[in-house]
Design an enzyme around this catalytic site. Sequence first.
Site, mmCIF file in Angstrom:
data_model
loop_
_atom_site.group_PDB
_atom_site.id
_atom_site.type_symbol
_atom_site.label_atom_id
_atom_site.label_comp_id
_atom_site.label_asym_id
_atom_site.label_seq_id
_atom_site.Cartn_x
_atom_site.Cartn_y
_atom_site.Cartn_z
ATOM 1 N N THR A 1 -15.309 1.981 -10.488
ATOM 2 C CA THR A 1 -14.908 1.112 -9.394
ATOM 3 C C THR A 1 -13.793 0.183 -9.843
ATOM 4 O OG1 THR A 1 -15.728 -0.293 -7.607
ATOM 5 C CG2 THR A 1 -16.744 -0.628 -9.767
ATOM 6 N N LYS B 1 -9.982 2.669 -11.141
ATOM 7 C CA LYS B 1 -9.877 4.017 -10.558
ATOM 8 C C LYS B 1 -8.583 4.743 -10.945
ATOM 9 C CE LYS B 1 -12.777 3.329 -6.451
ATOM 10 N NZ LYS B 1 -12.822 3.448 -4.986
ATOM 11 N N ASP C 1 -14.000 9.509 -2.293
ATOM 12 C CA ASP C 1 -13.933 8.566 -1.164
ATOM 13 C C ASP C 1 -13.573 9.276 0.151
ATOM 14 O OD1 ASP C 1 -14.696 6.225 -2.422
ATOM 15 O OD2 ASP C 1 -12.654 5.660 -2.982
ATOM 16 N N GLY D 1 -3.506 0.821 7.403
ATOM 17 C CA GLY D 1 -3.672 0.586 5.966
ATOM 18 C C GLY D 1 -3.001 1.677 5.151
ATOM 19 N N ASN E 1 1.089 0.180 8.440
ATOM 20 C CA ASN E 1 0.678 -0.788 7.422
ATOM 21 C C ASN E 1 1.480 -2.072 7.542
ATOM 22 O OD1 ASN E 1 -1.011 -1.370 5.163
ATOM 23 N ND2 ASN E 1 0.760 -1.186 3.811
ATOM 24 N N GLY F 1 -18.532 1.179 8.266
ATOM 25 C CA GLY F 1 -18.037 1.539 6.938
ATOM 26 C C GLY F 1 -19.113 1.895 5.916
HETATM 27 P P1 NAP Z 1 -6.060 -1.908 -1.350
HETATM 28 O O1 NAP Z 1 -5.584 -0.727 -2.117
HETATM 29 O O2 NAP Z 1 -5.919 -3.267 -1.924
HETATM 30 O O3 NAP Z 1 -5.321 -1.881 0.096
HETATM 31 C C1 NAP Z 1 -5.549 -2.893 1.038
HETATM 32 C C2 NAP Z 1 -4.900 -2.500 2.375
HETATM 33 O O4 NAP Z 1 -5.238 -3.481 3.359
HETATM 34 C C3 NAP Z 1 -3.376 -2.454 2.324
HETATM 35 O O5 NAP Z 1 -2.926 -1.474 3.234
HETATM 36 C C4 NAP Z 1 -3.004 -3.861 2.799
HETATM 37 O O6 NAP Z 1 -1.710 -3.947 3.356
HETATM 38 C C5 NAP Z 1 -4.026 -4.040 3.892
HETATM 39 N N1 NAP Z 1 -4.282 -5.455 4.233
HETATM 40 C C6 NAP Z 1 -4.911 -6.364 3.475
HETATM 41 N N2 NAP Z 1 -4.970 -7.553 4.128
HETATM 42 C C7 NAP Z 1 -4.359 -7.354 5.327
HETATM 43 C C8 NAP Z 1 -4.089 -8.183 6.444
HETATM 44 N N3 NAP Z 1 -4.467 -9.474 6.458
HETATM 45 N N4 NAP Z 1 -3.442 -7.667 7.509
HETATM 46 C C9 NAP Z 1 -3.079 -6.358 7.498
HETATM 47 N N5 NAP Z 1 -3.293 -5.508 6.479
HETATM 48 C C10 NAP Z 1 -3.928 -6.013 5.394
HETATM 49 O O7 NAP Z 1 -7.612 -1.770 -1.001
HETATM 50 P P2 NAP Z 1 -8.473 -0.418 -0.767
HETATM 51 O O8 NAP Z 1 -9.101 -0.010 -2.034
HETATM 52 O O9 NAP Z 1 -7.627 0.557 -0.028
HETATM 53 O O10 NAP Z 1 -9.659 -0.973 0.163
HETATM 54 C C11 NAP Z 1 -9.411 -1.401 1.481
HETATM 55 C C12 NAP Z 1 -10.725 -1.846 2.115
HETATM 56 O O11 NAP Z 1 -11.599 -0.727 2.188
HETATM 57 C C13 NAP Z 1 -11.479 -2.912 1.319
HETATM 58 O O12 NAP Z 1 -12.050 -3.816 2.255
HETATM 59 C C14 NAP Z 1 -12.584 -2.145 0.622
HETATM 60 O O13 NAP Z 1 -13.747 -2.922 0.410
HETATM 61 C C15 NAP Z 1 -12.868 -1.046 1.638
HETATM 62 N N6 NAP Z 1 -13.398 0.189 1.038
HETATM 63 C C16 NAP Z 1 -14.525 0.708 1.564
HETATM 64 C C17 NAP Z 1 -15.030 1.870 1.048
HETATM 65 C C18 NAP Z 1 -16.309 2.448 1.605
HETATM 66 O O14 NAP Z 1 -16.931 3.261 0.928
HETATM 67 N N7 NAP Z 1 -16.687 2.090 2.828
HETATM 68 C C19 NAP Z 1 -14.384 2.535 -0.018
HETATM 69 C C20 NAP Z 1 -13.199 1.978 -0.523
HETATM 70 C C21 NAP Z 1 -12.708 0.781 0.012
HETATM 71 P P3 NAP Z 1 -0.441 -4.229 2.392
HETATM 72 O O15 NAP Z 1 -0.076 -2.916 1.801
HETATM 73 O O16 NAP Z 1 0.565 -4.774 3.329
HETATM 74 O O17 NAP Z 1 -0.892 -5.239 1.356
#
Ligand code: NAP
Length: 280
Positions: free
Chosen positions: A61, A65, A101, A127, A152, A241
């Site tokens: 995690t 990763k 994932d 995203g 995004n 989620g």
């Molecule tokens: P990440 O690589 O940090 O990417 C975050 C994404 O969210 C980017 O596209 C970012 O846009 C966007 N973002 C963040 N704040 C924002 C805002 N205020 N307004 C608009 N866009 C925003 O994170 P990740 O690993 O992809 O994870 C994303 C989310 O998914 C997290 O909440 C995580 O907990 C969840 N998740 C869930 C699972 C599951 O099993 N359910 C698995 C993995 C992740 P920018 O590029 O502009 O910064």
Amino acid sequence: MRRAGVIGWPVEHSRSPLVHGTWLKRHRIAGVYDRIPVPPDELETFFHDVASSGLAGFNVTIPHKEDAARLVSRATPRAVRLGSVNTVWLEGGEPVGDSTDGEGFMASLDATTPGWDADPIEVLVIGAGGAARAIVAALAERANVTRIAILNRTPTRAGRLASDLAGLGAELEAGPLDDLHRRVAAASLLVNASSLGMDDGASVSLEGARPDAVAAEIVYVPPVTPFLEEAAARGLRTVGGLGMLLHQAVPGFERWFGVRPCVDGELERIVRADLSSGGP
Ligand code: NAP
């Protein structure tokens, strides 16, 4: 006794021990699944010494990763494509990695909303981070997904994702989040794959969404995000989620402990209760 675990830094908040622990009990397997804190500067040594660690394998995690994808001896084609590994097992003492994932997201969608892709459909993904990348790759390979619009906050990141994953099947288009209103009506599946709504209470307007669209969220804390509230208020079918989190764990458990476990309502209740109590 078979041993597995999750490596991360920090790793205290991971729910994976609860998920795997529930399955170990359910299947009466004499195994253990631990939290294994590994600081970034010890990751390389951890992989180097893994054959003598006594582990059958482990999950990876945040923040490891991407580095794990570099440190495994071999990775599945999808993990290579994504440059990310969340599940590792040993073959001849060598660590082999996969990224589950995307598979977890699809399994959750298939289980809760069968037939969502019965006809050719367009998808809108919000995203362009690591999770969005895994989800777009999995969706793009589905036969009836014809086009995926990736929107995004930082549009260049969406553009990079679209060009990196071009050629998988579906046509990929990238744009800024401001394009949502213009694009939402074309999509039968709307996915929030960003962290929007996780700790900011923020959402996007789904005005103009098709009434028969499905809205799938990947944020699982809180369990009902503003995106899901907005979708439900418009009468759309919704997918939370938590299902993705549970389903992505299935392939690892099967590899390490030899039984394919089931994601069901009881497991969901256990993990949901733990999340709402604030967890470990
Ligand atoms: P990440 O690589 O940090 O990417 C975050 C994404 O969210 C980017 O596209 C970012 O846009 C966007 N973002 C963040 N704040 C924002 C805002 N205020 N307004 C608009 N866009 C925003 O994170 P990740 O690993 O992809 O994870 C994303 C989310 O998914 C997290 O909440 C995580 O907990 C969840 N998740 C869930 C699972 C599951 O099993 N359910 C698995 C993995 C992740 P920018 O590029 O502009 O910064």
